[in-house]
Design a protein around this motif. Structure first.
Motif, PDB file in Angstrom:
ATOM      1  N   ASN A 101       0.783  -1.235   0.000  1.00 40.15           N
ATOM      2  CA  ASN A 101       0.000   0.000   0.000  1.00 40.15           C
ATOM      3  C   ASN A 101       0.812   1.282   0.000  1.00 40.15           C
ATOM      4  N   PRO A 102       1.842   1.391   0.852  1.00 36.73           N
ATOM      5  CA  PRO A 102       2.624   2.637   0.821  1.00 36.73           C
ATOM      6  C   PRO A 102       3.137   2.978  -0.578  1.00 36.73           C
ATOM      7  N   PHE A 103       3.587   1.959  -1.313  1.00 41.97           N
ATOM      8  CA  PHE A 103       4.096   2.234  -2.656  1.00 41.97           C
ATOM      9  C   PHE A 103       2.983   2.655  -3.603  1.00 41.97           C
ATOM     10  N   VAL A 104       1.870   1.935  -3.539  1.00 41.55           N
ATOM     11  CA  VAL A 104       0.754   2.261  -4.438  1.00 41.55           C
ATOM     12  C   VAL A 104       0.237   3.670  -4.131  1.00 41.55           C
ATOM     13  N   GLU A 105       0.045   3.935  -2.842  1.00 38.77           N
ATOM     14  CA  GLU A 105      -0.502   5.239  -2.450  1.00 38.77           C
ATOM     15  C   GLU A 105       0.428   6.388  -2.827  1.00 38.77           C
ATOM     16  N   SER A 106       1.718   6.240  -2.508  1.00 36.24           N
ATOM     17  CA  SER A 106       2.609   7.366  -2.776  1.00 36.24           C
ATOM     18  C   SER A 106       2.768   7.575  -4.282  1.00 36.24           C
ATOM     19  N   ALA A 107       2.792   6.502  -5.064  1.00 41.57           N
ATOM     20  CA  ALA A 107       2.885   6.667  -6.515  1.00 41.57           C
ATOM     21  C   ALA A 107       1.678   7.444  -7.022  1.00 41.57           C
TER      22      ALA A 107
ATOM     23  N   ASN B 100      12.540   9.747  -7.068  1.00 45.44           N
ATOM     24  CA  ASN B 100      12.965  10.054  -5.707  1.00 45.44           C
ATOM     25  C   ASN B 100      11.785  10.436  -4.825  1.00 45.44           C
ATOM     26  N   MET B 101      10.912  11.267  -5.376  1.00 48.45           N
ATOM     27  CA  MET B 101       9.764  11.744  -4.596  1.00 48.45           C
ATOM     28  C   MET B 101       8.863  10.585  -4.193  1.00 48.45           C
ATOM     29  N   ILE B 102       8.565   9.717  -5.187  1.00 48.98           N
ATOM     30  CA  ILE B 102       7.642   8.607  -4.913  1.00 48.98           C
ATOM     31  C   ILE B 102       8.261   7.651  -3.888  1.00 48.98           C
ATOM     32  N   THR B 103       9.519   7.291  -4.108  1.00 48.53           N
ATOM     33  CA  THR B 103      10.163   6.341  -3.195  1.00 48.53           C
ATOM     34  C   THR B 103      10.264   6.929  -1.797  1.00 48.53           C
ATOM     35  N   ALA B 104      10.676   8.191  -1.723  1.00 47.69           N
ATOM     36  CA  ALA B 104      10.862   8.814  -0.414  1.00 47.69           C
ATOM     37  C   ALA B 104       9.558   8.845   0.363  1.00 47.69           C
ATOM     38  N   GLN B 105       8.475   9.175  -0.344  1.00 43.16           N
ATOM     39  CA  GLN B 105       7.200   9.238   0.361  1.00 43.16           C
ATOM     40  C   GLN B 105       6.785   7.852   0.876  1.00 43.16           C
TER      41      GLN B 105
END
Lengths: 154, 445
Positions: free
Chosen positions: A7-13, A93-98
């Motif tokens: 979820n964190p990856f899906v949401e931040s993307a 960077n933004m997506i991964t960091a978030q």
């Protein structure tokens, strides 16, 4: 891949793409893959270490990359120059960091490596020992595939 | 019934173009698998609706049974099954059909739907083209166009006529057999019935594969044999044929396959049988691999049970499933407040949504979204809990995964399969099952 990471990856993307491009973002069906994955043309890669080991790949066609970079810079870019590459790197960077921040709040500790960008035709990526989760995101400029291959340290 | 037929006939006659006014051939038209067919009206005794057949055992699958037609017993053939066309399941169980008067006897056939009676000129009938797909061309006596629709005229005498019958039957059986392996020589009379049973079983295997990706192999063959006999009896009582025609029917067939308490917390007595399996454990870390864990009910039950017996052990569980929706609910599973067994109670906590699992237990389990056919990164295990998983893999993958289970298991480890499953290479395993679990140890010799 651990369920908690998905979820964190899906949401931040989703959030980051929507915020920086200011457009409609549709998430495609998630799926797993372990064979080599063809790369669409432009791939930004971020390595992860810590509780886990692995990497995230942001993959899109050259045309999509140029359009995305144009929108993010607020000017029309004609080709995938240094500015465009730097912009895509920044997006990764933004997506991964978030995502990593969200995971940190859940109690998982990850470190990132600086993004690297690969461009070219007929490329493939293989992570032999780790299966990859594919998160397809459809935006008006094309498709961005987020390919997350991480595993627990045993 | 003859009245209505004549009425339709008359109406159609009025609308006929001049060219076709000279009509000397009348046929009843109907549809089968979305295509139009006709049968010579001279062969049709009447149009009927069949509702209650009596199933006759040991007949080919296309024989739906016998039917009492005003005191006369006739056989009912399903033309769709006969020609391997898709069968639409009817909710009310009433089938459309025709009663045919052949030279030697009367027979009933089931079709998708009856259309009407049309009159045509016999000179307009053209010979069939050899490339007609669904139906063997030798059963078609001709093709005719009527108002823009092409009708294939079936030759019912050839289909069901007495002289041809044995040949036809053998032929159809041959076609039905398909990939069936050759059976060693049996007496010729026995052979046919065995062959029919075998064909039906093969059909069931095929349909289970298609609808549920359930593969029949030595892993579950014993269960299939038993279930097939049960199924035969069940369906016979309901007057239905053996074929599985939908996902629902496949589910119905597999109903007795699934191991108990798959999608719920294990009740106390079932749980005790689990503890019987794990009598001793001397190490420090107990590693469990639980592929196909679904929503995690069995994972939590197993983990809590283990800790109730060995509270000082370090338990590590790798639980995985390739169903994203199911596995996503696992880490935050909410239990119904009633009937929580005593072994699980210490690990439950009241949350906003309901009864949840404490992090004390949760932290010992990794829930992963994972496809078992990809690389499995798990350490050597003391227990592999994989109920009702192997049967849903292709035969080649079944072998591969069982091999992997063997490799990943410690010498003293235990493998638990589904209650109706067993390993393929039985020589490599020692059976230690009890009344609730089908369990195995490595045969180290």
């Amino acid at each position: 891949m651990r369920v908690e990471y998905i979820n964190p990856f899906v949401e931040s993307a989703y959030n980051v793409l929507k915020e920086v491009l200011n457009c409609q973002v549709n998430r495609g069906e998630l799926y797993l893959k372990s064979t080599s994955t063809p790369v669409l043309g432009v791939a930004a890669l971020v390595g992860l270490a810590g509780d886990v080991e692995g990497r995230i790949l942001f993959d899109m066609s050259k045309e999509t990359a140029i359009k995305v970079a144009s929108v993010m810079n607020g000017e029309e870019l004609k080709e995938l120059d240094d500015l465009a590459k730097a912009t895509i790197t920044e997006l990764a960077n933004m997506i991964t960091a978030q995502a990593v921040t969200k995971l940190h709040d859940l109690g998982f500790k990850f470190d990132l490596t600086p993004p690297a960008i690969f461009t070219g035709d007929n490329m493939e990526v293989t992570t032999a020992e780790v299966e990859a989760l594919i998160v397809p995101m459809v935006i008006p400029y094309g498709k961005v595939e987020i390919n997350v291959a991480i595993r627990e340290r045993l | 019934m003859p009245n209505t037929i004549e009425k339709t006939l008359l109406m159609d006659q009025e609308k006929l173009p001049v060219k076709q006014i000279k009509q000397d051939f009348k046929m009843v038209t109907f549809s089968l698998g979305g295509k139009d067919y006709g049968i010579d009206i001279m062969k049709v005794k009447e149009i009927a609706k069949f509702s209650q057949f009596t199933y006759v055992p040991n007949t080919p699958p296309f024989v739906r049974g016998v039917y009492n037609l005003r005191g006369e017993i006739i056989s009912i053939i399903d033309l769709r099954i006969f020609f391997h066309l898709p069968v639409e399941k009817r909710k009310d169980g009433v089938e459309n059909g025709l009663i045919l008067r052949l030279e030697d006897y009367i027979i009933g056939v089931i079709v998708d739907s009856i259309d009407k009676v049309v009159g045509i000129a016999s000179e307009d009938i053209q010979p069939p083209h050899p490339i007609f797909g669904d139906i063997n061309v030798k059963y078609i006596s001709g093709v005719v166009e009527y108002k823009g629709t092409l009708y294939l005229i079936l030759d019912v005498e050839k289909l069901f006529g007495k002289e041809e019958q044995t040949v036809q039957k053998a032929h159809t059986l041959e076609a039905l057999e398909g990939s069936l392996r050759e059976k060693p020589g049996l007496g010729s009379t026995v052979k046919e019935s065995v062959l029919v049973g075998q064909t039906e079983k093969d059909f069931i295997r095929e349909t289970l594969k298609t609808f549920k990706s359930f593969h029949v192999t030595p892993v579950n063959e014993k269960w299939l044999e038993e279930r097939y006999e049960q199924w035969r009896a069940e369906r016979g009582k309901q007057g239905r044929d053996l074929q599985i025609k939908s996902v629902e029917e496949a589910d119905e067939f597999l109903r007795t396959f699934y191991s108990p308490y798959t999608d719920m917390v294990w009740p106390e007595d079932f749980a005790n049988s689990f503890l019987e399996l794990i009598q001793e454990f001397s190490g420090k870390v107990f590693s469990v691999w639980n592929p196909g864990c679904g929503k995690g009910y069995e994972t939590y039950s197993m983990a809590a049970l283990f800790l109730s017996k060995f509270p000082d052990a370090i338990l590590k569980v790798w639980a995985m499933d390739n169903d994203l929706l199911a596995i996503s609910t696992a880490p935050n599973l909410v239990l119904p407040p009633e009937n929580i067994p005593s072994y699980l109670l210490p690990y439950t906590i009241k949350g906003k949504q309901g009864i949840g699992i404490t992090s004390q237990l949760k932290d010992r389990i990794f829930f992963e979204y994972h496809d078992i056919l990809h690389v499995n990164v798990v350490p050597e295990c003391d227990l592999i809990l994989a109920r009702d998983l192997v049967s849903f893999l292709s035969p080649a993958d079944q072998g591969k995964i069982l091999e992997e289970f063997y490799d990943k298991l410690k010498p003293s480890g235990i493998l638990i399969l589904g209650n109706h499953e067993e390993p393929i290479e039985t020589g490599k395993w020692v059976r230690i099952s009890n009344k609730s679990f089908s369990a195995y140890r490595k045969n180290i010799e």
